[in-house]
Structures are given as C-alpha cells and as structure tokens.
Design a protein around this motif. Structure first.
Motif, short mmCIF file in Angstrom:
data_model
loop_
_atom_site.label_atom_id
_atom_site.label_comp_id
_atom_site.label_asym_id
_atom_site.label_seq_id
_atom_site.Cartn_x
_atom_site.Cartn_y
_atom_site.Cartn_z
N LEU A 181 0.83 -1.22 0.00
CA LEU A 181 0.00 0.00 0.00
C LEU A 181 0.86 1.25 0.00
O LEU A 181 0.65 2.17 -0.81
N GLU A 182 1.83 1.30 0.92
CA GLU A 182 2.60 2.54 1.07
C GLU A 182 3.52 2.80 -0.12
O GLU A 182 3.78 3.95 -0.47
N SER A 183 4.03 1.73 -0.74
CA SER A 183 4.89 1.96 -1.90
C SER A 183 4.08 2.53 -3.05
O SER A 183 4.60 3.31 -3.85
N THR A 225 13.62 1.82 5.01
CA THR A 225 13.92 2.07 6.43
C THR A 225 12.65 2.42 7.20
O THR A 225 12.42 1.96 8.32
N HIS A 226 11.81 3.24 6.54
CA HIS A 226 10.54 3.61 7.15
C HIS A 226 9.69 2.36 7.43
O HIS A 226 9.07 2.24 8.48
N GLN A 227 9.70 1.41 6.48
CA GLN A 227 8.93 0.18 6.67
C GLN A 227 9.44 -0.60 7.89
O GLN A 227 8.67 -1.16 8.65
N LEU A 228 10.76 -0.62 8.05
CA LEU A 228 11.35 -1.28 9.23
C LEU A 228 10.85 -0.62 10.51
O LEU A 228 10.48 -1.30 11.48
N SER A 229 10.79 0.70 10.51
CA SER A 229 10.36 1.41 11.73
C SER A 229 8.91 1.07 12.08
O SER A 229 8.53 1.13 13.24
N HIS A 230 8.11 0.72 11.08
CA HIS A 230 6.70 0.37 11.34
C HIS A 230 6.56 -0.89 12.20
O HIS A 230 5.52 -1.10 12.81
N VAL A 231 7.58 -1.74 12.22
CA VAL A 231 7.48 -2.98 13.00
C VAL A 231 8.41 -2.97 14.21
O VAL A 231 8.73 -4.01 14.77
ZN ZN Z 1 4.25 4.39 6.79
#
Ligand code: ZN
Length: 267
Positions: free
Chosen positions: A85-87, A236-242
């Motif tokens: 979704l975010e990409s 990196t942002h995706q990593l921060s989501h988890v």
């Molecule tokens: Zn996000």
C-alpha cells in the motif's frame, strides 16, 4: 471518476486540485490520494492545462494521513500488505507529483503536517499564508522513521531537517521561507490571488521550455542520488513500522499518538 475527497477545477490553463475534507482538517485517506493521483493524470493529459495548484479547502492545507481511518482499516496489516500500500500511495504517488511534467504549486494555509507535508513538498513551488505551520511529528508520536518520503533534507537543509524530525516541533511559514522551503509568505487573504498570479505567469510562458527546465533541475537531483535516497528511506521507514515503539502505539490505538504529536509540536 466522481471525486468525494478532492475538488478539481480548471480555468485559464490552471488546474486546481483541492484536498476537500475540511471537517477532518483535510486528513488524507487512501481514497483522497487515489483521487488526487487521478486528477493529476487528467491534468497531465489535458493540453489546455499548463500549471497545477495543490491546495486545501477550509482552514488547513492537510493535517496528515487520516489515523482514524487507518485504525479502522489497517491496524492488523502485515509487513507485506503495508509495503504494497505505502509503496503505491505514499512513495509512488509522491514521486508522480515530483515527476509531473508540468509545474506544480503548493498553496498552504494552516496545518501542513506529516503526510500533508510530504505531498506539499513534492511540488515545485510552495507559497504559504502567514498562518501556515509545518510539522512531521511521527518520530515522536509513532516511533516511525519520518514519513514515507524523506523529502525534508532536500527542501529545508540537513541541519534543519534533523531538528525538525528529532523534536517533532513546528516550523512557521516565516521560518520555512528563511530555510528555503517556502518560496513566499503572504497574508491569508492574499494567498489564493498570489498563487493565481504566479500560476498565470507560468501558464503564459513557453510550455516546452518550462517542461525542459523542470526536467533538468529534477535530473540534477537524480544525479546527486535523490531517487535512490528516497527509495532507501522508504525501506527504512517500513522497518520502523514494525519496531517495538511502533507496535506499542498500534496496540494502544493509532489515535493515541495524536496527543503525543500535539505535545511535540507545542500545540
Ligand atoms: Zn508508513
């Protein structure tokens, strides 16, 4: 497409695309972003349109992504679902604004926060009303690594971007102009007429020369690594989501982060 969350108006070679959820401070839902992207495609394909203005109806440009909607629909998203979704709707649509072959002007009043900050700063020119303020509090409020598109260092400089993101504080329109992020600050009453005058001037200029100039400036950014840096940050942002911090916010409810965002921005 019949729009529900945006308004699309045209005249004098200018397309006006408005966030149109003033009751929700123009918070962006996926539907709003799909509509914005659709309107951009229409403006791009319309030979009559020479310039696009991106604005917001009501007192605010945009207060960010709609966290209540996210809470209701995406709280249990897997890593794979969120990445897909975010990409598309954050990184992809933002780059489509950046790459749009015609000039774009962000017209900002009131809040311009997080996701709204990202969209406004993908535009070529940013004109702000005196009451405009900018913030990206998601490090403080969500434990996220900024928003999905790390446009900050490119528009405000590295040092300012770090302070802005680490503290989650507010930047006024005047501060935005001083650091080069805002082209011009005008009174709220003069915002639309000022943007209109700039858009008219650009619309009257040789369109091919304008398109090539934008292309050259954007290419200079690309040659310095702009696109790769945004792609790297997105992962990196995706990593921060988890992360544990992000998971704690998710478990407490996304909207619980709003109080922390307000505290960080001093509002
Ligand atoms: Zn996000």
């Amino acid at each position: 497409m019949q729009y529900q969350d945006i308004l699309y108006e045209t005249g004098e070679g200018i397309a006006w695309i408005w966030h149109n959820r003033p009751q929700q401070r123009n918070a962006e839902t996926p539907r709003l972003l799909h509509e914005l992207d659709d309107a951009l495609t229409i403006a791009g394909n319309d030979p009559e349109i020479k310039v696009v203005v991106l604005g917001g109806k009501g007192d605010h440009f945009c207060a960010g992504h709609d966290l209540k909607e996210a809470e209701a629909n995406r709280k249990e998203f897997t890593v794979e679902q969120r990445w897909a979704l975010e990409s598309k709707i954050y990184l992809g649509y933002s780059l489509r604004i950046h790459d749009f072959p015609k000039p774009t002007i962000a017209m900002v009043q009131g809040a311009c926060i997080a996701g709204g900050f990202m969209v406004a700063n993908m535009c070529d020119i940013l004109i702000a009303a005196e009451d405009a303020f900018f913030s990206d509090p998601v490090v403080q409020s969500l434990g996220a690594a900024a928003v999905e598109v790390l446009i900050h260092p490119y528009v405000m400089g590295v040092r300012k971007a770090k302070e802005f993101l680490f503290t989650g504080g507010r930047l006024t329109a005047a501060e935005g102009e001083r650091c080069g992020m805002v082209n011009r600050v005008v009174s709220r009453a003069e915002l639309e007429s000022t943007v209109h005058a700039i858009a008219q001037r650009i619309a009257a200029a040789p369109a091919f020369g304008i398109m090539l100039t934008k292309r050259s400036i954007n290419r200079a950014l690309d040659m310095s690594g702009f696109r790769d840096a945004l792609a790297a940050h997105f992962d990196t942002h995706q990593l921060s989501h988890v992360s544990m911090d992000s998971n704690a916010v998710r478990d407490a409810g996304f909207t619980s982060s709003l109080g922390r965002a307000k505290a960080a921005s001093g509002s």
